[in-house]
Write a protein that holds these residues in place. Structure first.
Motif, PDB file in Angstrom:
ATOM      1  N   PRO A 173      -1.810  -0.739  -6.943  1.00  0.00           N
ATOM      2  CA  PRO A 173      -3.281  -0.753  -7.038  1.00  0.00           C
ATOM      3  C   PRO A 173      -3.900  -1.871  -6.181  1.00  0.00           C
ATOM      4  O   PRO A 173      -3.317  -2.958  -6.085  1.00  0.00           O
ATOM      5  CB  PRO A 173      -3.562  -1.010  -8.522  1.00  0.00           C
ATOM      6  CG  PRO A 173      -2.264  -0.894  -9.230  1.00  0.00           C
ATOM      7  CD  PRO A 173      -1.159  -0.941  -8.237  1.00  0.00           C
ATOM      8  N   PRO A 174      -5.083  -1.608  -5.569  1.00  0.00           N
ATOM      9  CA  PRO A 174      -5.723  -2.547  -4.639  1.00  0.00           C
ATOM     10  C   PRO A 174      -5.866  -3.972  -5.177  1.00  0.00           C
ATOM     11  O   PRO A 174      -5.620  -4.933  -4.445  1.00  0.00           O
ATOM     12  CB  PRO A 174      -7.108  -1.938  -4.427  1.00  0.00           C
ATOM     13  CG  PRO A 174      -6.931  -0.488  -4.696  1.00  0.00           C
ATOM     14  CD  PRO A 174      -5.846  -0.352  -5.715  1.00  0.00           C
ATOM     15  N   GLU A 175      -6.247  -4.118  -6.447  1.00  0.00           N
ATOM     16  CA  GLU A 175      -6.436  -5.456  -7.011  1.00  0.00           C
ATOM     17  C   GLU A 175      -5.120  -6.255  -6.966  1.00  0.00           C
ATOM     18  O   GLU A 175      -5.101  -7.425  -6.593  1.00  0.00           O
ATOM     19  CB  GLU A 175      -6.966  -5.347  -8.454  1.00  0.00           C
ATOM     20  CG  GLU A 175      -7.491  -6.640  -9.024  1.00  0.00           C
ATOM     21  CD  GLU A 175      -8.411  -7.411  -8.054  1.00  0.00           C
ATOM     22  OE1 GLU A 175      -8.211  -8.625  -7.939  1.00  0.00           O
ATOM     23  OE2 GLU A 175      -9.296  -6.778  -7.415  1.00  0.00           O
ATOM     24  N   GLU A 176      -4.051  -5.566  -7.325  1.00  0.00           N
ATOM     25  CA  GLU A 176      -2.752  -6.244  -7.316  1.00  0.00           C
ATOM     26  C   GLU A 176      -2.298  -6.525  -5.880  1.00  0.00           C
ATOM     27  O   GLU A 176      -1.698  -7.570  -5.605  1.00  0.00           O
ATOM     28  CB  GLU A 176      -1.690  -5.419  -8.055  1.00  0.00           C
ATOM     29  CG  GLU A 176      -0.446  -6.267  -8.275  1.00  0.00           C
ATOM     30  CD  GLU A 176       0.705  -5.533  -8.941  1.00  0.00           C
ATOM     31  OE1 GLU A 176       0.448  -4.567  -9.679  1.00  0.00           O
ATOM     32  OE2 GLU A 176       1.850  -5.956  -8.711  1.00  0.00           O
TER      33      GLU A 176
ATOM     34  N   GLU B 142       0.843  -1.208   0.000  1.00  0.00           N
ATOM     35  CA  GLU B 142       0.000   0.000   0.000  1.00  0.00           C
ATOM     36  C   GLU B 142       0.871   1.248   0.000  1.00  0.00           C
ATOM     37  O   GLU B 142       0.624   2.199  -0.743  1.00  0.00           O
ATOM     38  CB  GLU B 142      -0.919   0.019   1.236  1.00  0.00           C
ATOM     39  CG  GLU B 142      -2.242  -0.676   0.991  1.00  0.00           C
ATOM     40  CD  GLU B 142      -2.988  -1.007   2.282  1.00  0.00           C
ATOM     41  OE1 GLU B 142      -2.566  -0.548   3.361  1.00  0.00           O
ATOM     42  OE2 GLU B 142      -3.992  -1.754   2.176  1.00  0.00           O
TER      43      GLU B 142
ATOM     44  N   ARG C 297      -4.181  -7.290  -3.396  1.00  0.00           N
ATOM     45  CA  ARG C 297      -4.895  -8.496  -2.955  1.00  0.00           C
ATOM     46  C   ARG C 297      -4.176  -9.762  -3.452  1.00  0.00           C
ATOM     47  O   ARG C 297      -3.972 -10.704  -2.704  1.00  0.00           O
ATOM     48  CB  ARG C 297      -6.342  -8.452  -3.472  1.00  0.00           C
ATOM     49  CG  ARG C 297      -7.352  -8.719  -2.369  1.00  0.00           C
ATOM     50  CD  ARG C 297      -8.742  -8.259  -2.750  1.00  0.00           C
ATOM     51  NE  ARG C 297      -8.843  -6.804  -2.772  1.00  0.00           N
ATOM     52  CZ  ARG C 297      -9.565  -6.109  -3.665  1.00  0.00           C
ATOM     53  NH1 ARG C 297     -10.220  -6.717  -4.619  1.00  0.00           N
ATOM     54  NH2 ARG C 297      -9.610  -4.790  -3.594  1.00  0.00           N
ATOM     55  N   GLN C 298      -3.773  -9.735  -4.721  1.00  0.00           N
ATOM     56  CA  GLN C 298      -3.051 -10.895  -5.272  1.00  0.00           C
ATOM     57  C   GLN C 298      -1.720 -11.124  -4.549  1.00  0.00           C
ATOM     58  O   GLN C 298      -1.359 -12.246  -4.223  1.00  0.00           O
ATOM     59  CB  GLN C 298      -2.732 -10.650  -6.749  1.00  0.00           C
ATOM     60  CG  GLN C 298      -3.900 -10.905  -7.675  1.00  0.00           C
ATOM     61  CD  GLN C 298      -3.584 -10.414  -9.088  1.00  0.00           C
ATOM     62  OE1 GLN C 298      -2.425 -10.220  -9.434  1.00  0.00           O
ATOM     63  NE2 GLN C 298      -4.621 -10.220  -9.885  1.00  0.00           N
TER      64      GLN C 298
END
Ligand code: ADP
Ligand code: MG
Length: 291
Positions: free
Chosen positions: A119-122, A114, A124-125
């Motif tokens: 980016p948030p999606e990445e 962060e 999460r992965q």
């Protein structure tokens, strides 16, 4: 095509001095060292030998008093590239409690990426993949507080992995753990190195943790006094003892047998190899008795 440098870290004639008031203490003395990309290096040395001072120079937390440290070719002294250096070399410290920030495991692991503006999606992965790598996927929603020391330290490692560094430097990450926790960390690091190609620099005072390294560096009084493969390092039992280090019990046993005149190879390090040497030596012993 850009030439890929073989060394992720290059330490060139580095001296580090601590100065408080009128006192000056040289903790690292004109030391040079290259860390090869993809390698697993263990740094050993008794307390006060300069290991932590050196470790903190490997990602720019400490700047050399003299000499230079290059991370992927970047001088750690250059202010404009400080963040890049810290992204390339992640540091894990002794106390997992000081490294865990969030109250949920997945949030803690997400903290680093962060901050990098991923980016948030990445994110999460990356979090899922980092937790899987340290074998903590099932604890994604847990409270770090309730985990064991070894589990917490693996969460701290996952937090670093999620930032995708090229190299991990760990300063006595197992010092506060029980034997089970220590074993979990070492197998996690070996897997990261072998399967993901992560460069690992592990600082420890547990000799057994060096058995599977590519290379072992022994520090004493701010200098490197030995730099070789684990088997070669540990076969020199006397030298290690002279600088206040314990040797693995297998190495010590073989060393004693050899000094008593048994024909054993002191390079054997694992329990299996050591047992093989002893069985062989006993075989010759029994043979000669029978004659
Ligand atoms: P190690 O990690 O091998 O135990 P360190 O790098 O922590 O060694 O310390 C090396 C030497 O530098 C020690 O003698 C220690 O007392 C000294 N030292 C470490 N930190 C400081 C400091 N902040 N100020 C003064 N001396 C320090
Ligand atoms: Mg230390």
């Amino acid at each position: 095509m850009d030439e890929v440098m073989n060394n992720i870290i290059e330490v060139k004639n580095v001296t580090y001095e601590y100065t408080d008031e009128d006192n000056r203490f040289t903790a690292v003395k004109n030391l040079s060292l290259d860390i090869e990309r993809g390698s697993f290096t263990v740094i050993l040395g008794h307390n006060g030998s300069g290991k932590s001072t050196l470790a903190k120079m490997l990602n720019g937390l400490n700047k050399p008093t003299r000499g230079d440290v290059f991370v992927d070719g970047i001088n750690t002294k250059a202010e404009e590239t400080e963040i890049e250096v810290k992204r390339k070399v992640g540091m894990v410290f002794q106390n997992p409690d000081n490294q865990i920030i969030a109250s949920i495991v997945e949030e803690d692991v997400a903290f680093g990426p962060e901050n990098l503006g991923i980016p948030p999606e990445e994110i999460r992965q990356r979090v899922d993949s980092a937790l899987a790598t340290v074998d903590m996927a099932d604890f994604k929603k847990s409270t770090p507080h309730h985990l064991s020391g070894g589990q917490k330290q693996r969460i701290a490692i996952a937090g670093m992995i999620a930032m995708e560094p090229e190299c991990l430097v760990l300063d006595e990450p197992t010092a506060m753990l029980d034997p089970k926790g220590r074993a979990e960390i070492i197998s996690t690091l070996l897997r990261l190195n072998k399967e993901k190609g992560m460069t690992v620099v592990l600082i420890t005072h547990y000799m057994e943790e060096a058995e599977n390294a590519d290379r072992v560096i022994v520090m004493n009084d701010g200098e490197i006094i030995a730099d070789d493969k684990p088997k070669t390092i540990f076969s020199d039992v006397k030298r290690l003892k002279d600088v206040g280090l314990d040797v693995p019990q297998t190495a010590e046993l073989l060393y004693k047998l050899k000094s008593e005149g048994f024909g054993v190879d002191t390079h054997a390090l694992s329990v299996e190899e050591a047992a093989e040497q002893i069985i062989k030596a006993l075989g010759t012993f029994t043979d000669s008795e029978e004659k």
